[in-house]
Motif scaffolding. Structure first.
Motif, PDB file in Angstrom:
ATOM      1  N   ASP A  26      -0.374  17.042   8.993  1.00 28.56           N
ATOM      2  CA  ASP A  26      -0.532  15.585   9.046  1.00 28.56           C
ATOM      3  C   ASP A  26      -0.060  15.009   7.726  1.00 28.56           C
ATOM      4  O   ASP A  26      -0.795  14.941   6.761  1.00 28.56           O
ATOM      5  CB  ASP A  26      -2.001  15.218   9.307  1.00 28.56           C
ATOM      6  N   LEU A  27       1.208  14.571   7.692  1.00 26.15           N
ATOM      7  CA  LEU A  27       1.778  14.104   6.436  1.00 26.15           C
ATOM      8  C   LEU A  27       1.516  12.620   6.203  1.00 26.15           C
ATOM      9  O   LEU A  27       1.680  12.136   5.101  1.00 26.15           O
ATOM     10  CB  LEU A  27       3.291  14.366   6.419  1.00 26.15           C
ATOM     11  N   GLU A  28       1.163  11.877   7.233  1.00 23.64           N
ATOM     12  CA  GLU A  28       0.926  10.451   7.067  1.00 23.64           C
ATOM     13  C   GLU A  28      -0.478  10.219   6.535  1.00 23.64           C
ATOM     14  O   GLU A  28      -1.465  10.582   7.170  1.00 23.64           O
ATOM     15  CB  GLU A  28       1.091   9.719   8.405  1.00 23.64           C
ATOM     16  N   ASP A  29      -0.563   9.581   5.355  1.00 22.74           N
ATOM     17  CA  ASP A  29      -1.864   9.271   4.790  1.00 22.74           C
ATOM     18  C   ASP A  29      -2.530   8.114   5.536  1.00 22.74           C
ATOM     19  O   ASP A  29      -3.744   8.043   5.641  1.00 22.74           O
ATOM     20  CB  ASP A  29      -1.719   8.910   3.309  1.00 22.74           C
ATOM     21  N   ASP A  30      -1.717   7.196   6.034  1.00 23.44           N
ATOM     22  CA  ASP A  30      -2.243   6.022   6.725  1.00 23.44           C
ATOM     23  C   ASP A  30      -1.276   5.682   7.846  1.00 23.44           C
ATOM     24  O   ASP A  30      -0.193   5.146   7.610  1.00 23.44           O
ATOM     25  CB  ASP A  30      -2.362   4.855   5.744  1.00 23.44           C
ATOM     26  N   PRO A  31      -1.625   5.975   9.103  1.00 19.87           N
ATOM     27  CA  PRO A  31      -0.694   5.748  10.205  1.00 19.87           C
ATOM     28  C   PRO A  31      -0.356   4.279  10.403  1.00 19.87           C
ATOM     29  O   PRO A  31       0.614   3.953  11.077  1.00 19.87           O
ATOM     30  CB  PRO A  31      -1.450   6.323  11.413  1.00 19.87           C
ATOM     31  N   ASN A  32      -1.131   3.373   9.815  1.00 20.12           N
ATOM     32  CA  ASN A  32      -0.854   1.947   9.956  1.00 20.12           C
ATOM     33  C   ASN A  32       0.063   1.401   8.876  1.00 20.12           C
ATOM     34  O   ASN A  32       0.436   0.235   8.892  1.00 20.12           O
ATOM     35  CB  ASN A  32      -2.178   1.171   9.927  1.00 20.12           C
ATOM     36  N   ALA A  33       0.384   2.250   7.888  1.00 18.79           N
ATOM     37  CA  ALA A  33       1.258   1.815   6.800  1.00 18.79           C
ATOM     38  C   ALA A  33       2.591   2.538   6.930  1.00 18.79           C
ATOM     39  O   ALA A  33       2.650   3.761   6.921  1.00 18.79           O
ATOM     40  CB  ALA A  33       0.618   2.120   5.448  1.00 18.79           C
ATOM     41  N   ALA A  34       3.655   1.798   7.050  1.00 21.61           N
ATOM     42  CA  ALA A  34       4.975   2.398   7.248  1.00 21.61           C
ATOM     43  C   ALA A  34       5.495   2.959   5.946  1.00 21.61           C
ATOM     44  O   ALA A  34       5.549   2.263   4.933  1.00 21.61           O
ATOM     45  CB  ALA A  34       5.932   1.341   7.785  1.00 21.61           C
ATOM     46  N   THR A  35       5.886   4.219   5.955  1.00 29.70           N
ATOM     47  CA  THR A  35       6.477   4.838   4.780  1.00 29.70           C
ATOM     48  C   THR A  35       7.744   5.548   5.196  1.00 29.70           C
ATOM     49  O   THR A  35       7.767   6.277   6.174  1.00 29.70           O
ATOM     50  CB  THR A  35       5.515   5.852   4.137  1.00 29.70           C
ATOM     51  N   SER A  36       8.834   5.377   4.439  1.00 31.44           N
ATOM     52  CA  SER A  36      10.092   6.014   4.773  1.00 31.44           C
ATOM     53  C   SER A  36      10.045   7.500   4.452  1.00 31.44           C
ATOM     54  O   SER A  36      10.607   8.316   5.170  1.00 31.44           O
ATOM     55  CB  SER A  36      11.239   5.334   4.022  1.00 31.44           C
ATOM     56  N   VAL A  37       9.414   7.848   3.368  1.00 29.49           N
ATOM     57  CA  VAL A  37       9.176   9.249   3.010  1.00 29.49           C
ATOM     58  C   VAL A  37       7.711   9.344   2.604  1.00 29.49           C
ATOM     59  O   VAL A  37       7.312   8.743   1.611  1.00 29.49           O
ATOM     60  CB  VAL A  37      10.072   9.710   1.840  1.00 29.49           C
ATOM     61  N   PRO A  38       6.892  10.066   3.332  1.00 32.53           N
ATOM     62  CA  PRO A  38       5.472  10.120   2.993  1.00 32.53           C
ATOM     63  C   PRO A  38       5.262  10.592   1.561  1.00 32.53           C
ATOM     64  O   PRO A  38       5.902  11.557   1.120  1.00 32.53           O
ATOM     65  CB  PRO A  38       4.904  11.128   3.995  1.00 32.53           C
ATOM     66  N   PRO A  39       4.396   9.948   0.796  1.00 33.01           N
ATOM     67  CA  PRO A  39       4.165  10.372  -0.582  1.00 33.01           C
ATOM     68  C   PRO A  39       3.667  11.808  -0.676  1.00 33.01           C
ATOM     69  O   PRO A  39       3.950  12.505  -1.643  1.00 33.01           O
ATOM     70  CB  PRO A  39       3.130   9.379  -1.104  1.00 33.01           C
ATOM     71  N   SER A  40       2.949  12.269   0.342  1.00 33.80           N
ATOM     72  CA  SER A  40       2.458  13.645   0.335  1.00 33.80           C
ATOM     73  C   SER A  40       3.611  14.645   0.355  1.00 33.80           C
ATOM     74  O   SER A  40       3.540  15.704  -0.270  1.00 33.80           O
ATOM     75  CB  SER A  40       1.533  13.882   1.529  1.00 33.80           C
ATOM     76  N   GLN A  41       4.677  14.316   1.086  1.00 29.69           N
ATOM     77  CA  GLN A  41       5.835  15.202   1.158  1.00 29.69           C
ATOM     78  C   GLN A  41       6.532  15.277  -0.196  1.00 29.69           C
ATOM     79  O   GLN A  41       6.931  16.351  -0.655  1.00 29.69           O
ATOM     80  CB  GLN A  41       6.797  14.713   2.229  1.00 29.69           C
ATOM     81  N   LEU A  42       6.692  14.144  -0.834  1.00 28.11           N
ATOM     82  CA  LEU A  42       7.305  14.114  -2.163  1.00 28.11           C
ATOM     83  C   LEU A  42       6.447  14.865  -3.179  1.00 28.11           C
ATOM     84  O   LEU A  42       6.956  15.622  -4.003  1.00 28.11           O
ATOM     85  CB  LEU A  42       7.518  12.665  -2.598  1.00 28.11           C
ATOM     86  N   LEU A  43       5.129  14.642  -3.108  1.00 29.49           N
ATOM     87  CA  LEU A  43       4.227  15.315  -4.038  1.00 29.49           C
ATOM     88  C   LEU A  43       4.308  16.826  -3.879  1.00 29.49           C
ATOM     89  O   LEU A  43       4.375  17.557  -4.876  1.00 29.49           O
ATOM     90  CB  LEU A  43       2.792  14.843  -3.804  1.00 29.49           C
ATOM     91  N   ALA A  44       4.306  17.313  -2.642  1.00 24.55           N
ATOM     92  CA  ALA A  44       4.342  18.760  -2.408  1.00 24.55           C
ATOM     93  C   ALA A  44       5.566  19.392  -3.041  1.00 24.55           C
ATOM     94  O   ALA A  44       5.473  20.434  -3.694  1.00 24.55           O
ATOM     95  CB  ALA A  44       4.304  19.039  -0.901  1.00 24.55           C
ATOM     96  N   GLU A 100       5.889   4.666  -2.620  1.00 23.62           N
ATOM     97  CA  GLU A 100       5.408   4.825  -1.248  1.00 23.62           C
ATOM     98  C   GLU A 100       3.879   4.804  -1.201  1.00 23.62           C
ATOM     99  O   GLU A 100       3.286   4.312  -0.240  1.00 23.62           O
ATOM    100  CB  GLU A 100       5.928   6.136  -0.651  1.00 23.62           C
ATOM    101  N   GLY A 101       3.243   5.336  -2.245  1.00 27.82           N
ATOM    102  CA  GLY A 101       1.787   5.323  -2.291  1.00 27.82           C
ATOM    103  C   GLY A 101       1.211   3.923  -2.355  1.00 27.82           C
ATOM    104  O   GLY A 101       0.071   3.684  -1.930  1.00 27.82           O
ATOM    105  N   GLU A 102       1.990   2.973  -2.867  1.00 29.01           N
ATOM    106  CA  GLU A 102       1.526   1.589  -2.961  1.00 29.01           C
ATOM    107  C   GLU A 102       1.414   0.925  -1.594  1.00 29.01           C
ATOM    108  O   GLU A 102       0.786  -0.125  -1.457  1.00 29.01           O
ATOM    109  CB  GLU A 102       2.466   0.787  -3.865  1.00 29.01           C
ATOM    110  N   ASN A 103       2.034   1.547  -0.574  1.00 30.80           N
ATOM    111  CA  ASN A 103       1.940   1.009   0.778  1.00 30.80           C
ATOM    112  C   ASN A 103       0.679   1.449   1.509  1.00 30.80           C
ATOM    113  O   ASN A 103       0.414   0.994   2.623  1.00 30.80           O
ATOM    114  CB  ASN A 103       3.162   1.444   1.602  1.00 30.80           C
TER     115      ASN A 103
END
Length: 498
Positions: A26-44, A100-103
């Motif tokens: 589950d890479l989406e931190d917040d399914p209601n916030a649109a992110t082009s690249v999930p911050p979790s993926q970048l962090l990993a 992306e985390g700001e979203n």
């Protein structure tokens, strides 16, 4: 290759799958916030790359004189260092993660870690090079794009690093109030535990301050150190090895320990324990020697299997031909077969650990920056290292009771003890921290011999990337003129160590 000062790299999910510490489904931190690249993926991706940069049994560990290589076909023992790459691609990913985390509905968690990571990578570059582009870096796009960034002085770089670390601690405190200790995905080190991340941020802050030991006055080092040590509620620190920032390996494909059963035949007889490290263990009958090394076959006595005389390291400066002959004759010690080749798990790779933190605090007390008892932290550091190797409590106490190990006070002898034990604890961990301590303090004494290939000197720095001379020539040359008399000299002394 041109250095890209602004580039967002969409990292592959393959990078995320290399660790078993975190569920990345589950890479989406917040399914209601649109992110082009999930911050979790970048962090990993950033965190995995950190642990692979100068990991266990790497060239960095050879330069730390922990081990040597006897086959010239696979590597050398020289200190004629070349250029390193800037880390602006990683910093671009960190900037993208922060944006992306700001979203997200909780904005502070990735932002705090991003500030720590910016501090980490600018320190990584500056300690190896000197002055670097910082203020104008990552500004290659936009209406006011800068293609040829100026170089910030090393002092200004470190002022910004210290500011980021203060801000990161403040922001992660806010994040913990928002989400508790967790709720950060894409984290192979702490599995999203913000409490542990806050400790790591502050432990890293202490690492930065101790490495500014030659600039106590002009950087307010002592007062900054005191602020952290005297306010643990605001600046929590590591409490044990359980808080270590570390990469844990496993049996999963692409997450094997560096040495393992699969490369035993390829590596075993050319990788040898370094004498600089091994002799320090032998000098004090250190029980860690039996954990990390095997006795040399020629000298091993089955009736006295723990005889220290059978442990023989090779000098870093020795020529590789005679070293290989000695290795073939069973005259040198190899890394422990049972510890490093019996499984694909190996041992965790510590990037930033409790033992290091305790030795840093002991050094600060020895230097008179803080009023804490240096002896307590010195012993804590030794015990933490012993625990990492599962040394028994009896052997640990016997070691600590030796006259040569008992702390000799807040003087030069005591400082040498602290730094020597810190070097031992760094074995195959924490990148080039051992080298940086040697460069800063001269402890321990590094071996220099005919394989040095640098005029009998241990270098003080690396060279700037060649791409800078092609794409940012005026600014890199100005930096060289202001620091190193106009030459990209690996033996030049940067501001940090003057």
């Amino acid at each position: 290759m041109k250095i890209l000062y602004s580039k967002i790299i969409v990292l592959s999910l393959v990078l995320i799958s290399i660790t078993s510490c975190t569920n990345f489904n589950d890479l989406e931190d917040d399914p209601n916030a649109a992110t082009s690249v999930p911050p979790s993926q970048l962090l990993a991706g950033v965190l995995i790359n950190m642990s692979e940069e100068e990991g266990p049994w790497s060239e960095a560990m050879r330069d730390n004189q922990f081990w040597v290589i006897s086959f010239d076909y696979y590597g050398d023992q020289d200190y004629n260092w070349g250029a390193i790459d800037f880390k602006y691609d990683e910093l671009a990913n960190i900037a993208a993660m922060e944006k992306e985390g700001e979203n997200l509905s909780t904005v502070n968690k990735y932002g705090a870690i991003a500030k720590f990571l910016k501090a980490y990578y600018f320190d990584f570059m500056s300690r190896r090079l000197g002055d670097i582009p910082q203020t104008e870096a990552l500004m290659a796009t936009g209406d006011n794009s800068i293609q040829k960034p100026v170089y910030d002085t090393q002092k200004d770089v470190y002022e910004q690093i210290l500011t980021w670390l203060d801000d990161a601690n403040t922001q992660i405190t806010q994040a913990r109030q928002e989400v508790g200790t967790g709720d950060v995905t894409g984290d192979p080190y702490y599995n999203g535990n913000l409490e542990k991340w806050q400790k790591a941020i502050n432990a890293f802050h202490l690492r930065i301050l101790i490495n500014l030991s030659k600039h106590v006055s002009d950087m307010n080092v002592a007062s900054r150190f005191q602020k952290i040590i005297n306010d643990p509620a605001t600046y929590p620190l590591f409490q044990s090895n359980d808080d270590n920032m570390q990469r844990v390996y496993g049996n999963e494909q692409n997450n094997y320990y560096t040495w393992n059963p699969g490369n035993y035949g390829f590596n075993r007889n050319r990788n040898i324990m370094g004498a600089t490290y091994l002799n320090l263990l032998k000098a004090n009958n250190d029980p860690r020697i039996y954990k990390v090394a095997d006795p040399a076959a020629k000298y091993f006595n089955a009736n006295d299997p723990e005889a220290l005389a059978a442990y023989k390291g090779a000098n870093t400066g020795d020529e590789q031909g005679p070293m290989q002959v000695a290795s073939d004759n069973g005259e040198l010690s190899y890394p422990s077969e049972t510890r490093y080749y019996d499984s694909y798990v190996g041992e965790p790779y510590i990037l930033l650990g409790y033992a290091e933190q305790e030795f840093i605090i002991a050094e600060a007390a020895n230097r008179g920056w803080i009023s804490n008892d240096a002896d307590t932290y010195y012993k804590n550091g030794i015990k933490a290292s012993m625990d990492f190797y599962n040394v028994s409590e009896t052997d640990e106490n016997t070691f600590l009771a030796q006259t040569s190990i008992r702390y000799k006070g807040n003087n030069n002898e005591g400082l040498q003890q602290i730094l020597t034990q810190k070097y031992i604890a760094f074995f195959n961990n924490s990148g080039r921290e051992s080298y940086f301590d040697f460069r800063r303090t001269g402890i321990p004494t590094f071996d220099i011999g005919p394989s040095n290939n640098n005029g009998g000197k241990i270098p003080m720095r690396f060279k700037y990337p060649q791409s800078e001379f092609q794409n940012n020539e005026a600014n890199v040359n100005a930096a060289l003129t202001s620091q190193y008399n106009g030459t990209d000299d690996i033996n030049g002394k940067m501001w940090l160590i003057k």
